[in-house]
Design a protein around this motif. Structure first.
Motif, PDB file in Angstrom:
ATOM      1  N   UNK A  11       0.827  -1.205   0.000  1.00 35.78           N
ATOM      2  CA  UNK A  11       0.000   0.000   0.000  1.00 35.78           C
ATOM      3  C   UNK A  11       0.863   1.258   0.000  1.00 35.78           C
ATOM      4  N   UNK A  12       1.889   1.258   0.816  1.00 29.64           N
ATOM      5  CA  UNK A  12       2.783   2.412   0.880  1.00 29.64           C
ATOM      6  C   UNK A  12       3.557   2.557  -0.427  1.00 29.64           C
ATOM      7  N   UNK A  13       4.003   1.447  -1.000  1.00 29.50           N
ATOM      8  CA  UNK A  13       4.780   1.488  -2.249  1.00 29.50           C
ATOM      9  C   UNK A  13       3.953   2.001  -3.420  1.00 29.50           C
ATOM     10  N   UNK A  14       2.644   1.769  -3.389  1.00 27.91           N
ATOM     11  CA  UNK A  14       1.787   2.292  -4.454  1.00 27.91           C
ATOM     12  C   UNK A  14       1.717   3.817  -4.410  1.00 27.91           C
ATOM     13  N   UNK A  15       1.738   4.359  -3.218  1.00 28.32           N
ATOM     14  CA  UNK A  15       1.655   5.824  -3.057  1.00 28.32           C
ATOM     15  C   UNK A  15       3.010   6.498  -3.243  1.00 28.32           C
TER      16      UNK A  15
ATOM     17  N   UNK B 234      15.907   2.468  -4.326  1.00 32.69           N
ATOM     18  CA  UNK B 234      15.697   2.156  -2.911  1.00 32.69           C
ATOM     19  C   UNK B 234      14.210   2.309  -2.604  1.00 32.69           C
ATOM     20  N   UNK B 235      13.644   1.261  -2.011  1.00 34.83           N
ATOM     21  CA  UNK B 235      12.250   1.294  -1.599  1.00 34.83           C
ATOM     22  C   UNK B 235      12.175   1.905  -0.203  1.00 34.83           C
ATOM     23  N   UNK B 236      11.492   3.021  -0.102  1.00 36.69           N
ATOM     24  CA  UNK B 236      11.415   3.732   1.176  1.00 36.69           C
ATOM     25  C   UNK B 236      10.243   3.286   2.042  1.00 36.69           C
ATOM     26  N   UNK B 237       9.419   2.365   1.551  1.00 33.87           N
ATOM     27  CA  UNK B 237       8.218   1.983   2.297  1.00 33.87           C
ATOM     28  C   UNK B 237       8.509   1.397   3.682  1.00 33.87           C
TER      29      UNK B 237
END
Length: 92
Positions: free
Chosen positions: A50-54, A66-69
């Protein structure tokens, strides 16, 4: 109320520790760690997706991002824990 505040504080702390373990295991290729990571993923992947979609991963150059989620989720958990505990027990 103090007991409830301690329970919330401990539960969010354990959940945060599990998130850190999940992220660290994602950097390794240990087969035993993969089983643990898959088990932990049941608790974290839905929220992280959910966070990665936003918020999209930050790209430095092609192929490096880098994935900040996980950091955003961890920050949100600490804010939630502080808010919940301070509302239940003002001087916790």
């Amino acid at each position: 109320m103090r007991f409830l505040a301690q329970l919330i504080h401990t539960a969010i702390g354990i959940y945060s520790l599990g998130l850190i373990i999940y992220v660290v295991l994602s950097w390794t290729s240990n087969p035993q760690g993969n089983v643990i990571r898959m088990w932990l993923g049941r608790f974290y992947v839905p929220i992280l997706e959910l966070i990665s979609k936003k918020i999209k991963p930050v790209s430095f150059r092609p192929g490096v991002s880098i994935d900040l989620s996980p950091m955003i989720l961890l920050f949100g958990l600490y804010l939630l824990r502080g808010l919940a505990v301070s509302l239940l027990v003002p001087r916790f």
